[in-house]
Scaffold this motif. Structure first.
Motif, PDB file in Angstrom:
ATOM      1  N   SER A  85      11.114  84.319 -57.222  1.00  0.00           N
ATOM      2  CA  SER A  85      10.781  84.077 -58.616  1.00  0.00           C
ATOM      3  C   SER A  85      11.056  85.332 -59.421  1.00  0.00           C
ATOM      4  N   GLN A  86      11.570  85.161 -60.626  1.00  0.00           N
ATOM      5  CA  GLN A  86      11.856  86.276 -61.518  1.00  0.00           C
ATOM      6  C   GLN A  86      11.294  85.969 -62.903  1.00  0.00           C
ATOM      7  N   PRO A  87      10.631  86.882 -63.586  1.00  0.00           N
ATOM      8  CA  PRO A  87      10.548  88.305 -63.224  1.00  0.00           C
ATOM      9  C   PRO A  87       9.519  88.619 -62.147  1.00  0.00           C
ATOM     10  N   ASN A  88       8.418  87.847 -62.007  1.00  0.00           N
ATOM     11  CA  ASN A  88       7.431  88.129 -60.980  1.00  0.00           C
ATOM     12  C   ASN A  88       6.620  86.858 -60.743  1.00  0.00           C
ATOM     13  N   ARG A  89       5.570  86.986 -59.935  1.00  0.00           N
ATOM     14  CA  ARG A  89       4.792  85.805 -59.560  1.00  0.00           C
ATOM     15  C   ARG A  89       3.556  85.594 -60.431  1.00  0.00           C
ATOM     16  N   TRP A  90       3.157  86.595 -61.214  1.00  0.00           N
ATOM     17  CA  TRP A  90       1.985  86.471 -62.099  1.00  0.00           C
ATOM     18  C   TRP A  90       2.491  86.528 -63.538  1.00  0.00           C
ATOM     19  N   LEU A  91       2.266  85.454 -64.274  1.00  0.00           N
ATOM     20  CA  LEU A  91       2.808  85.321 -65.614  1.00  0.00           C
ATOM     21  C   LEU A  91       1.682  85.058 -66.605  1.00  0.00           C
ATOM     22  N   THR A  92       1.987  85.400 -67.873  1.00  0.00           N
ATOM     23  CA  THR A  92       1.067  85.067 -68.968  1.00  0.00           C
ATOM     24  C   THR A  92       1.558  83.788 -69.653  1.00  0.00           C
ATOM     25  N   GLU A  93       0.620  82.988 -70.093  1.00  0.00           N
ATOM     26  CA  GLU A  93       0.963  81.717 -70.720  1.00  0.00           C
ATOM     27  C   GLU A  93       2.001  81.931 -71.812  1.00  0.00           C
ATOM     28  N   LEU A 104      11.485  77.411 -65.469  1.00  0.00           N
ATOM     29  CA  LEU A 104      10.243  76.967 -66.090  1.00  0.00           C
ATOM     30  C   LEU A 104      10.103  77.746 -67.379  1.00  0.00           C
ATOM     31  N   SER A 105      10.208  77.048 -68.518  1.00  0.00           N
ATOM     32  CA  SER A 105      10.165  77.713 -69.820  1.00  0.00           C
ATOM     33  C   SER A 105       8.785  77.532 -70.431  1.00  0.00           C
ATOM     34  N   SER A 106       8.324  78.584 -71.109  1.00  0.00           N
ATOM     35  CA  SER A 106       7.038  78.564 -71.819  1.00  0.00           C
ATOM     36  C   SER A 106       5.941  77.950 -70.950  1.00  0.00           C
ATOM     37  N   VAL A 107       5.617  78.677 -69.875  1.00  0.00           N
ATOM     38  CA  VAL A 107       4.706  78.139 -68.870  1.00  0.00           C
ATOM     39  C   VAL A 107       3.280  78.074 -69.400  1.00  0.00           C
ATOM     40  N   SER A 108       2.511  77.143 -68.818  1.00  0.00           N
ATOM     41  CA  SER A 108       1.087  76.999 -69.120  1.00  0.00           C
ATOM     42  C   SER A 108       0.309  77.042 -67.816  1.00  0.00           C
ATOM     43  N   PRO A 137       4.479  81.382 -54.478  1.00  0.00           N
ATOM     44  CA  PRO A 137       3.547  80.961 -55.525  1.00  0.00           C
ATOM     45  C   PRO A 137       3.934  81.536 -56.880  1.00  0.00           C
ATOM     46  N   VAL A 138       3.607  80.836 -57.917  1.00  0.00           N
ATOM     47  CA  VAL A 138       3.738  81.302 -59.295  1.00  0.00           C
ATOM     48  C   VAL A 138       2.395  81.039 -59.977  1.00  0.00           C
ATOM     49  N   TRP A 139       1.782  82.104 -60.520  1.00  0.00           N
ATOM     50  CA  TRP A 139       0.447  81.972 -61.112  1.00  0.00           C
ATOM     51  C   TRP A 139       0.505  82.316 -62.589  1.00  0.00           C
ATOM     52  N   SER A 173      -8.459  76.378 -64.462  1.00  0.00           N
ATOM     53  CA  SER A 173      -8.922  77.699 -64.894  1.00  0.00           C
ATOM     54  C   SER A 173      -7.830  78.722 -64.598  1.00  0.00           C
ATOM     55  N   ASN A 174      -8.083  79.960 -65.042  1.00  0.00           N
ATOM     56  CA  ASN A 174      -7.204  81.046 -64.620  1.00  0.00           C
ATOM     57  C   ASN A 174      -7.307  81.227 -63.104  1.00  0.00           C
ATOM     58  N   PRO A 175      -6.202  81.520 -62.425  1.00  0.00           N
ATOM     59  CA  PRO A 175      -6.286  81.796 -60.987  1.00  0.00           C
ATOM     60  C   PRO A 175      -6.846  83.184 -60.734  1.00  0.00           C
ATOM     61  N   VAL A 176      -7.541  83.350 -59.607  1.00  0.00           N
ATOM     62  CA  VAL A 176      -8.138  84.636 -59.225  1.00  0.00           C
ATOM     63  C   VAL A 176      -7.650  84.987 -57.823  1.00  0.00           C
ATOM     64  N   ASN A 177      -7.155  86.194 -57.670  1.00  0.00           N
ATOM     65  CA  ASN A 177      -6.654  86.652 -56.361  1.00  0.00           C
ATOM     66  C   ASN A 177      -7.794  87.337 -55.611  1.00  0.00           C
ATOM     67  N   ILE A 178      -8.110  86.834 -54.423  1.00  0.00           N
ATOM     68  CA  ILE A 178      -9.213  87.373 -53.622  1.00  0.00           C
ATOM     69  C   ILE A 178      -8.640  87.901 -52.317  1.00  0.00           C
ATOM     70  N   SER A 179      -9.005  89.136 -51.981  1.00  0.00           N
ATOM     71  CA  SER A 179      -8.554  89.758 -50.730  1.00  0.00           C
ATOM     72  C   SER A 179      -9.755  89.995 -49.839  1.00  0.00           C
ATOM     73  N   VAL A 180      -9.610  89.631 -48.570  1.00  0.00           N
ATOM     74  CA  VAL A 180     -10.665  89.842 -47.577  1.00  0.00           C
ATOM     75  C   VAL A 180     -10.141  90.841 -46.560  1.00  0.00           C
ATOM     76  N   LEU A 181     -10.795  91.977 -46.433  1.00  0.00           N
ATOM     77  CA  LEU A 181     -10.355  93.035 -45.537  1.00  0.00           C
ATOM     78  C   LEU A 181     -11.244  93.085 -44.308  1.00  0.00           C
ATOM     79  N   ALA A 182     -10.628  93.461 -43.194  1.00  0.00           N
ATOM     80  CA  ALA A 182     -11.393  93.582 -41.952  1.00  0.00           C
ATOM     81  C   ALA A 182     -12.351  94.759 -42.043  1.00  0.00           C
TER      82      ALA A 182
END
Length: 1635
Positions: free
Chosen positions: A1087-1095, A1162-1166, A1193-1195, A1284-1293
């Protein structure tokens, strides 16, 4: 063994090749010399003989010997190499060496020689092995003796010529020597090609057996100096290294590889190769482990000439990250070295955001542990690559082992030692992560004893002494393991079964030892007071919980001696050493009552029970006949109640065949003396005082009245005539048969054997030895019809015996050495030889036919002797130029060349007429004669053709030796295809393309234009077993009904060249078909430019192939899919079949589902466009698809969401096992909320996610115990589709996190001047994640101080050597110190600590610690960082001699502190902080010393001396600081060591230590850019300015680069106000660090 001395050096003491070899069955003393200095006449010398594994030498007596030539009355010994025989002469007062020392009080030249010692003790006496050899040289300073050698050097190559010349005032000079193989002789020597003429010894062709010490000695006893000559043969391995300044280069930086040969004594031509996966067009090699095959790609412009070879990559890229090897070649005589060991060049990509994280987070593993390696970053199409220690170059999932690739993570289910190697991540666009080296250790434990006396099969202890055992698992940390201890007992219900350590069917049990589980922490188990009842077999078990794993040790045998055992074991014969097939009897003297058995413990095996026969009330016996390998071990008698006898150890020796040797060599003249020596091969037997006698036999024609003898490797039958029988020898195991003056009757073949006095048994016969006495008038004449002695393999040989009289009494005999085993035989020798009374014809010679040939009559008469050598025939190199695809009427040249061979060849060119099936291999090429057609008019090296259609086909060549019938093998065939615009037939392919994948089908048809018939489709393939054939090619996959030819299921072996051919020999066009080894091509999605986009933003999805296809991309169309919850779409499997997803196809605005350009926009994403996507390709007009791509993924987020996902606790990073609550809220009309997630394991699901994570109540999802699989993106989604807005959650050992401290603006010279600004930065690494909330805390490191926090630190290379700065703890160099929090410890932003204006009080060691608020934990303390602040006008100044900052390895260096004005009385000390983290005062090591209180000298610099140096007073004042760089190379830069003032003159000089050219020149660089020189090796800056400040280096014409040095320029303003803050760029991380 290495003696590396210059030509004029004096050899004093040299420890030679070890005499005994300790294989666990004996003790080998170590012989050294006490004074450690050269000895002159009249001086005393003391030898020391030490027992390495003894508590001391007090219990031992010592015997001392000098090694002398073989002498009657002294035991004769054959050197372990078989190249010399000598005697051991006891030294006078031999037992005077009590305590392990022996002194020669007044040495003379007669003491020159080789010495050895051994030790003895006990009653009966037991002996150690003999020690290493020690050569003693006594110099005669008053001697006029001279020794010179030509060529004047000490290192030579085999087959070179060398001359030694003796001279002086004395008379009767001779050249003497003692070789590495203990040949003590004078010129002309007994072996080799040497002669003595007028005081000069000429050695025509030296061999490695000539390596040793040489000197001249006169008849009056004067000696010259001594020289050591080392002769190198095959097996030289160069050493491949890199430039120390750029150990891990960044992209774009230069790097130089160096290929060197230790003690290089000549110029070599170096060649450079890159190790690549196996390719047909490159030389192939197999790793010694047979775990991988690879090829060697010769690097362009990679050859260099000189004593050291270099290969420079001026601008490294990720494509240069690979394994490299080198080798060297020498001319006259031609010699190739071995390939060097591979060197892996790591290339860093500092700008890459990619990271490689590992779980568990460590680099040392034990076999069978699971490991996960995750690639992350902004790039797409990530793969995990590796190069293992076994040269397996592959990407995950790997071809071997249990691995899988799942959404950017490689899971290795059970890691093995074959997985040890270097791993890194790489994206499809070329980004790369840092590499990680993983070490995998065997999952085995061993038991180590800390006391006791070693016996062959276990440990023996004294009664009442403590026994302490330790369980150790590989290289693992003991904290990971707990330990349990057991004793091996007979099988018993209710106990654990013992592991099967052998193939025996006997079952044993493990009896837990009392209190064994309490010995967990360190792996020790102690029996405080050993008793005989403790004797037996012990085992430990190591266990770990995460992951669950346990391993047993191999059993160890423990025996506690009983001074008065209830039973007594005897053996007959009374010896501990036996040969196979001998007999031994056991007798147990036991009490009257009770049953007793004989027990045997086999090394690393089990205990076996042997029943005893009661001969009397007190005696039980057992007889073991025909001993075999499995009978070795420890024996004892044991009663049913557990009483024990003493133990008896029996060792079995398997190679009892004696070794025979003849001195001097094989060929003798009438009247010469000769000695035949026979010895036992096993040195522990040959040196042990045993009773042996030896017998020598001569092989004669078969006779009924003599013992028969059949030679190995032949069917010839002979008899043996006894010629010498020795008496029992109690001093050694050598028998010598000596003939004082040989006659022609002594010529013949001899063998020997030995007989043991104790058992009366005989050894097998030795290998045969040929003794030949040259007779001026032999009884017969042996004639070689070709009158030469060297032949090629497959040539014929004819030998004729010319005799007078009855020829039937004569035969042709030979002695050969097939597989290095001498054998004697008569013609006919094999199926290729015939005999017709006088002539022996060998139709096809082989390597096994090389040897000595002669004629011999039944009465013993002999002919002359002929030596025949057989060498492999050369294979010619065949090629077609200028192109194998010419047009009609073009001219092509067939070329044939025999490389590396003499002239005298004619060349024959052939066309191949293939039958239906012909097999030939690149490695072993055999072309039958019946498929070749000789081209007319050939004979020269080239053959020219003006081509037409009839010339299409395959061609080859071979060479024939002039005036003989010998022909070389055929060269490798090559195809010639004529481009005919109107061929008689056309090969038609359907589908019409040249590129296919595994299991696809293809149809081939011959479209015939004319009237010719009998057309078939033919091909030549080049995989594994290259072959040419017609259709059908393989049974079951190809059909042929005239036409078409159908290949129903293609395989990569079907790749090759295809054409049509008629029965009359006409050809169609030819087509190359490539079959890829995979069933489907791999695709990628990014995906370009990246995977996290603003509406409102746009995103482009691109689908493509992971590797380049030669076919046009227009042949393919692309399909895109969205991942949906299971059950809502089509179920698919991603690449490698590891992940299942449910997907729905996407359509564009026109409704089309296919995209020929591989793009989906995908133009003018929501928010509704958020999701996970996959793609694949489909070949147009077919149903052939590629693999699905990895999911991408694209968020999409919006600044004004109407729906929220709230977290408790409200953070994005969490630790495993913690809880998390997720709640959805939004507009009142929205109902039926769901918390949906997409995890790192490619799972799209709704809460509750599974039984372990997730419960759903109302609009809230509760995860009670987080795990790594819960990492991912979460969002709320209603039934109506509201998100809703997506939230990235990381679980570390749960693991340890580390802090890192870096400087951002410290000066390049590693110190700052008072007033400078300095910023230190602290951060913590969490794989590819960054903590969103953290705080840095700053401290100063101090000596360990009561009341302050302390911690141990074990950095990679950091180790303080000064006690007042640290205390070393443990066995691993951990550094312990205290930390004092700085009052303003949180000063600065983004983890930085800034000192805006430094003063001397700021000098010291700084430490930081990160508080990770997201995780609620603290990271470990960072590695200490040194900061030095110099006053504006320091009270003292540091000077270095020589005055430069760069120095060569081994150079001397003097550093002196000079005080200013009134401070001259203050004591100044030279202090340093090295790159290895050593902070210390002079003297730093045994190579440094104080010349006075303020002057320090380092006699020989090493790389460990690189660092920053300054002067410091007791009150803490400091001088200026100077960087010292020690370079292990041949080029350094000489530049000013102190800062320059603006306007000063500065001269830079390039110092070159060694060069292969006479005209030395160099160029200078600043920041990597070329500068102009004033002279070939100097550059002058006449008036310096601030613009001249920077990093400088120089490069010589051999592209050898110096290290870089910083030149500082100060202006008047800086002198007044202090140095400004500097930010330097372009340095890699290592250069930027203060260390």
């Amino acid at each position: 063994m290495e003696w590396k001395l210059p030509v004029a050096a004096l050899v004093c003491f040299i420890s030679l090749m070890g005499f005994g070899c300790c294989d666990g069955k004996g003790i080998v003393p170590k012989l050294t010399q006490k004074e450690d200095k050269c000895v002159s006449k009249g001086a005393s010398v003391t030898f020391l003989c030490a027992i390495g594994n003894s508590d001391g030498n007090s219990d031992w007596g010592f015997l001392w010997y000098k090694i002398v030539p073989v002498r009657d009355g002294l035991p004769a010994v054959i050197h372990q190499s078989g190249k010399s025989t000598y005697s051991l002469e006891p030294l006078p007062d031999n037992n005077s060496g009590a305590g392990g020392s022996y002194t020669l009080n007044s040495t003379d030249t007669e003491h020159i020689g080789v010495y050895v010692c051994r030790a003895m003790k006990g009653d009966p006496v037991s002996y150690t092995e003999y020690s290493n050899y020690m050569f003693l040289w006594v110099s005669d300073l008053d001697s006029s003796g001279l020794l010179s050698n030509t060529p004047n050097r000490t290192n030579y190559i085999e087959f070179e010529s060398v001359s030694f010349t003796c001279g002086g005032n004395g008379t009767g000079w001779t050249l003497k020597r003692t070789t590495n193989y203990l040949d003590m002789s004078q010129c002309p020597f007994r072996t080799g090609q040497s002669s003595w003429v007028n005081g000069t010894c000429h050695i025509k062709a030296i061999s490695h057996y000539d390596s040793g010490v040489y000197w001249c000695q006169s008849e009056t006893g004067e000696v010259s100096r001594v020289l050591y000559m080392e002769v190198h043969g095959h097996g030289i391995q160069p050493r491949l290294t890199h430039d120390a300044e750029n150990q891990c280069p960044s992209i774009g930086s230069p790097v130089t590889l160096k290929c060197s040969i230790d003690n290089s004594f000549t110029n070599w031509t170096f060649q450079w190769y890159r190790v690549v996966p196996l390719r047909d067009d490159l030389p192939a090699d197999t790793h010694w482990s047979d775990r991988s095959k690879y090829s060697l790609e010769l690097l362009p412009d990679g050859s260099s000439i000189g004593p050291v070879g270099t290969y420079t990559i001026n601008s490294t890229g990720l494509e240069n990250m690979a394994l490299y090897v080198c080798r060297a070649k020498k001319e006259e005589p031609v010699l190739y070295t071995d390939y060097s060991k591979p060197y892996f060049l790591r290339v860093r990509d500092p700008g890459s955001p990619s990271r490689l994280s590992i779980i568990p987070d460590k680099t040392n593993y034990v076999e069978f542990e699971p490991v996960s390696l995750t690639c992350g970053g902004n790039g797409t199409g990530w793969t995990l690559k590796r190069i293992t220690n076994y040269l397996d170059m592959s990407h995950c999932p790997f071809e071997t082992g249990q691995s899988s690739w799942d959404n950017g993570t490689c899971h290795i289910k059970a890691i093995s030692r074959y997985d040890s190697g270097v791993y890194w991540c790489q994206s499809e666009s070329g980004e790369s992560s840092d590499s990680v080296t993983i070490h995998v250790h065997d999952a085995t434990s061993v038991i180590r004893h800390e006391s006791g006396t070693w016996v062959s099969y276990g440990q023996q202890f004294e009664q009442g002494h403590p026994i302490r055992m330790r369980c150790v698992v590989g290289s693992s940390s003991e904290e990971e393991w707990s330990f349990r201890w057991y004793r091996v007992v007979s099988y018993r219900d209710g106990l654990l079964d013992a592991p099967r350590w052998s193939q025996t069917d006997t079952r044993y049990s493990l009896e837990p030892l009392s209190d064994s589980s309490s010995r967990k922490s360190d792996g020790f188990y102690t029996l405080n007071s050993a008793a005989p009842a403790h004797s037996g077999l012990y085992v430990c078990r190591a266990e770990k919980e995460e992951p669950v794993l346990h391993v047993y040790s191999t059993p160890t045998f423990v025996w506690v001696k009983d001074p008065l055992p209830p039973g007594l074991l005897h053996i007959s014969p009374d010896t501990k050493r036996f040969f196979e097939n001998e007999t031994v009897s056991f007798q147990c003297d036991v009490p009257e009552n009770g049953e007793w058995i004989l027990r045997l413990y086999k090394y690393h095996n089990t205990i076996s029970d042997i029943p005893l026969k009661r001969e009397t009330v007190e005696k039980a016996t057992f007889k073991l006949e025909s001993l075999k390998k499995s009978d070795s071990g420890v024996y004892w008698c044991q009663s049913e109640s557990g009483q024990l006898s003493n133990i008896v150890n029996i060792e079995l020796f398997y190679d009892s065949k004696p070794k025979s040797q003849m001195v001097p060599n094989t060929h003798l003249a009438l009247g010469d003396p000769v000695s035949l020596h026979c010895s036992i091969v096993d040195q522990s037997l040959s040196l042990d005082p045993g009773h042996w006698r030896f017998l020598w036999y001569k092989i004669v024609p078969f006779g009924e009245d003599l013992p028969a003898f059949t030679a190995k490797q032949s069917s010839s039958k002979y008899s043996l005539e006894l010629v010498w029988e020795g008496s029992s020898n109690s001093s050694g195991a050598v028998g010598t048969y000596t003939v004082e003056a040989v006659t022609a009757q002594h010529s013949g073949v001899y063998v020997c054997r030995g007989q043991r006095a104790e058992t009366g048994s005989y050894t097998p016969y030795s290998d045969p030895n040929l003794l030949w006495v040259t007779d001026a008038v032999p009884e017969a004449n042996l004639i070689d019809s070709s009158n030469r002695t060297q032949y090629f393999e497959s040539e014929s040989l004819s030998l004729t015996c010319m005799v007078q009289g009855d020829t039937s009494q004569w035969s042709l005999r030979r002695i050969t050495h097939p597989w290095y085993r001498p054998t004697v035989s008569d013609c006919p020798f094999s199926g290729t030889a015939t005999w017709d009374q006088t002539t022996c014809n060998i139709s096809s010679l082989a390597d096994s036919d090389k040897g000595m040939y002669w004629c011999q009559s039944k009465s013993g008469q002999l002919s002359n002797l002929i030596q025949i050598s057989v060498v492999p025939g050369p294979r010619p190199h065949f090629q077609i130029s200028p192109s194998p695809w010419p047009a009609i009427g073009d001219t092509v040249t067939l070329q044939c060349e025999v490389s590396g061979s003499e002239t005298g060849w004619q060349f024959l060119f052939y066309r191949l007429t293939f039958p239906s099936y012909t097999l030939f291999s690149k490695l072993y090429l055999e072309i039958p004669e019946n498929i070749t057609e000789l081209l007319p008019g050939t004979g020269g090296e080239a053959h020219t053709l003006t081509v037409g259609p009839e010339h299409s086909g395959y061609y080859t060549c071979r060479a024939q030796k002039l005036n003989t019938s010998y022909q070389t093998p055929f060269g490798y065939p090559r195809g010639l295809w004529i481009r005919d615009p109107s061929p008689p037939a056309v090969l038609v392919i359907h589908p019409n393309r040249s590129e296919y994948f595994k299991s696809e089908s293809v149809f081939l048809t011959c479209d015939v234009k004319g009237n010719s018939s009998g057309w078939t489709v033919r091909r030549v393939t080049q995989y594994n077993k290259p072959h040419t054939s017609h259709c059908a090619f393989k049974a079951g996959t190809v059909t042929w009904d005239e036409m078409p030819c159908s290949l129903k299921s293609l395989h990569y072996e079907d790749s090759g060249q295809y054409w049509c051919q008629s029965e009359s020999g006409e050809y169609s066009n030819a087509v190359n078909i490539t079959v890829h080894g995979t069933r489907k091509p791999s695709s990628f999605l990014k995906s370009q430019p990246n995977r996290w986009l603003t509406e409102g933003a746009s995103v482009k999805l691109t689908c493509g192939f992971r590797f380049s296809l030669s076919s046009s991309s227009s042949d393919w169309e692309f399909l895109f899919y969205r991942v949906v919850p299971t059950g809502e779409g089509k179920l698919i499997k991603l690449q490698h079949g590891q992940t299942e997803l449910s997907v729905q196809p996407l359509s564009d605005s026109s409704g089309s589902r296919t995209h020929t350009d591989g793009l989906y926009n995908l133009s003018s994403v929501s928010l509704q466009d958020s999701g996970v996507f996959v793609c694949r390709a489909r070949r147009q007009n077919s149903n052939f698809h590629s693999e699905y791509s990895e999911a991408v993924p694209v968020w999409v987020t919006t600044p004004k969401p109407t729906t929220w996902l709230s977290l408790s606790p409200n953070k994005s990073m969490h630790l495993q096992s913690k809880s998390l609550t997720l709640t959805c809220s939004g507009p009142g009309h929205v109902t039926e909320w769901a918390v949906r997630r997409y995890t790192s394991t490619n799972r799209l699901s709704d809460c509750p996610f599974d039984t372990k994570s997730g419960s759903w109540a109302g609009s809230t999802c509760n995860i009670g115990s987080l795990s790594a699989h819960d990492s991912g993106v979460y969002w709320c989604q209603s039934k109506e589709g509201v998100r809703s807005n997506p939230v990235n959650i990381s679980v570390l050992a749960q693991r340890t996190f580390h802090s890192y401290c870096q400087d951002d603006h410290i000066m390049a010279s590693n110190w700052v001047t008072e007033g400078s600004a300095v910023t230190l930065i602290c951060f913590a690494q969490l794989g590819y994640l960054s903590p969103s909330s953290h705080e840095s805390h700053w401290f100063k490191a101090l000596p360990v101080t009561e009341g302050l926090p302390s911690f141990s630190h074990q950095p990679e290379h950091l180790m303080f050597s000064e006690v007042r700065y640290s205390q070393t703890a443990g066995d691993y160099g951990e550094t312990k110190y205290s930390v004092e929090r700085l009052s303003d410890s949180t000063r600065g932003a983004e983890g930085s600590y800034t000192i805006s204006s430094t003063t001397p009080k700021h000098s010291g060691l700084y430490v930081c610690r990160e508080e990770l608020r997201d995780l609620g934990v603290y990271a470990e303390y960072s590695r200490p960082k040194l900061l030095l602040v110099m006053g504006r006008s320091p009270s003292a100044w540091l000077y270095v001699t020589p005055s430069r900052s760069q120095h060569f390895l081994s150079d001397p260096l003097t550093l002196s502190c000079k005080a200013k004005g009134s401070v001259t009385a203050v004591a100044w000390t030279v202090r340093r902080f090295t790159n290895w983290g050593e902070l210390s005062d002079c003297p730093f090591s045994d190579k440094s010393k104080l010349l006075n209180a303020s002057m320090c000298n380092i006699s020989s610099l090493t790389s460990a001396d690189t660092g920053v140096y300054w002067c410091q007073s007791d009150s803490g004042e400091r001088s200026n600081a100077i960087n010292i760089t020690v370079h292990n190379g041949n080029v350094i830069l000489e530049s000013p060591v102190h800062p320059l003032r603006v306007g000063e003159r500065a001269t830079l000089r390039c110092v070159i230590r060694k060069s292969s050219t006479s005209n030395i020149s160099a160029r200078f660089d600043k920041h990597g850019k070329h500068l102009d020189n004033q002279t070939p090796t100097t550059m002058t800056i006449r008036k310096t300015s601030k613009s001249d400040e920077g990093w400088y280096s120089c490069v010589d014409e051999e592209k050898r680069r110096s290290p870089i040095s910083w030149i500082s320029v100060r202006d008047a303003l800086e002198d007044r106000r202090g140095l400004r803050k500097r930010i330097f760029k372009g340095r890699n991380q290592r250069d930027r660090e203060i260390l």
